[in-house]
Motif scaffolding. Structure first.
Motif, short mmCIF file in Angstrom:
data_model
loop_
_atom_site.label_atom_id
_atom_site.label_comp_id
_atom_site.label_asym_id
_atom_site.label_seq_id
_atom_site.Cartn_x
_atom_site.Cartn_y
_atom_site.Cartn_z
N SER A 116 3.37 38.67 15.27
CA SER A 116 2.93 40.14 15.18
C SER A 116 1.56 40.31 14.76
O SER A 116 1.04 39.79 13.68
N LEU A 117 0.49 40.87 15.60
CA LEU A 117 -0.66 41.07 15.29
C LEU A 117 -1.03 42.50 14.73
O LEU A 117 -0.44 43.32 15.40
N TRP A 118 -1.62 42.32 13.74
CA TRP A 118 -2.01 43.56 13.19
C TRP A 118 -3.44 43.47 12.23
O TRP A 118 -3.80 42.57 12.46
N GLN A 119 -3.84 44.67 11.72
CA GLN A 119 -4.88 44.67 10.89
C GLN A 119 -4.78 45.58 9.93
O GLN A 119 -4.14 46.71 10.16
N ALA A 120 -5.55 45.63 8.75
CA ALA A 120 -5.55 46.64 7.67
C ALA A 120 -5.72 47.97 8.10
O ALA A 120 -5.26 49.12 7.63
N GLY A 121 -6.98 48.06 9.17
CA GLY A 121 -7.46 49.42 9.29
C GLY A 121 -6.79 50.09 10.52
O GLY A 121 -6.68 51.33 10.98
N CYS A 122 -5.40 49.48 11.01
CA CYS A 122 -4.60 50.04 12.14
C CYS A 122 -3.46 50.97 11.53
O CYS A 122 -2.67 50.30 10.94
N THR A 123 -3.62 52.27 11.81
CA THR A 123 -2.72 53.14 11.23
C THR A 123 -1.07 52.68 11.91
O THR A 123 -0.31 52.66 11.14
N PRO A 124 -1.31 52.55 12.95
CA PRO A 124 0.16 52.15 13.76
C PRO A 124 0.85 50.78 13.10
O PRO A 124 1.93 50.94 13.00
N CYS A 125 0.04 50.03 12.83
CA CYS A 125 0.34 48.80 12.27
C CYS A 125 0.84 49.06 10.98
O CYS A 125 2.15 48.66 10.54
N ARG A 126 0.43 50.06 10.35
CA ARG A 126 0.95 50.20 8.89
C ARG A 126 2.43 50.98 9.03
O ARG A 126 3.23 50.48 8.13
N LYS A 127 2.44 51.76 10.17
CA LYS A 127 3.86 52.24 10.16
C LYS A 127 4.86 51.14 10.60
O LYS A 127 6.03 51.31 10.31
N GLU A 128 4.49 50.15 11.41
CA GLU A 128 5.31 49.17 11.94
C GLU A 128 5.82 48.10 10.87
O GLU A 128 6.93 47.58 11.00
N MET A 129 5.03 47.93 9.90
CA MET A 129 5.32 46.75 9.17
C MET A 129 6.43 46.84 8.46
O MET A 129 7.21 45.88 8.17
N PRO A 130 6.76 48.21 7.85
CA PRO A 130 8.10 48.30 7.06
C PRO A 130 9.35 47.77 7.84
O PRO A 130 10.27 47.31 7.53
N ALA A 131 9.23 48.30 9.26
CA ALA A 131 10.25 47.86 10.34
C ALA A 131 10.23 46.45 10.54
O ALA A 131 11.47 45.97 10.24
#
Length: 200
Positions: A90-105
């Protein structure tokens, strides 16, 4: 004055065209090693505080690029070529709003299925590893992440086309990418359905 300006504009345009046709065109630097430190005493302390797991290399013999990435917040580095599935990358970064929503899932998926299908995060093109760990902590994320602050992964064909973050790669038993999914998921059930569909 108008003649002077017109002559100057023509000269600039001619220079631009000449530059485009030149055999030695300007070189645009590609992704490469970053000087961002993702393993410091402060980052290690933060990682321990939020309870993020250490990164674990795969068994080897996979099909992903031969690229070693440091573990976010210190720990064991991972060469992508060692990874085999079933695995969710899973590619993500701190400043990515959709990433922050996906992480708990993704964390909920790990809580239910992580013993069979682990998740490895990649803090991608993120120059603020401390913020990344803080965001992970806010969302209860304990699955591990490697760090690619310089975007080195994009130097390889397998990861050359990343339309946006978050992006997930479903890695099969041979270490090959079976499926790529971008722009997030909403639930652990959605991740599980994708795993069943693409990784069996």
């Amino acid at each position: 004055m108008r003649r002077v300006l017109a002559a100057f504009a023509a000269l600039v345009a001619a220079s631009a065209v000449a530059g485009c046709n030149a055999s030695e065109s300007p070189v645009i630097p590609g992704p490469g090693p970053s000087k961002v430190k993702v393993d410091t005493p402060d980052l290690r302390a933060l990682k321990a505080k939020i309870g993020m797991q250490d990164c674990v290399p795969g068994p080897g013999g996979g099909a992903l690029p031969d690229l070693t990435l440091a573990c976010l917040g210190g720990g064991t580095s991972v060469n992508l070529s060692t990874l085999k599935g079933p695995l969710v990358l899973s590619l993500w970064q701190a400043g990515c709003t959709p990433c922050r929503k996906e992480m708990p899932a993704l964390q909920a998926f790990v809580d239910q299925y992580g013993d069979r299908v682990p998740v490895l995060g990649v803090d991608f093109t993120d120059t603020y590893p401390g913020s990344a760990l803080e965001e992970a902590g806010k969302r209860g994320v304990t699955y591990p992440s490697v760090a690619d602050p310089g975007g080195e992964m994009q130097g390889f064909d397998e990861f050359a086309k990343i339309p946006g973050l978050p992006t997930m790669y479903f890695i099969d038993a041979d270490g090959k990418i079976a499926y790529q999914r971008s722009f997030g998921v909403d639930s652990a059930a959605e991740v599980a359905d994708l795993v069943r569909e693409h990784l069996g």
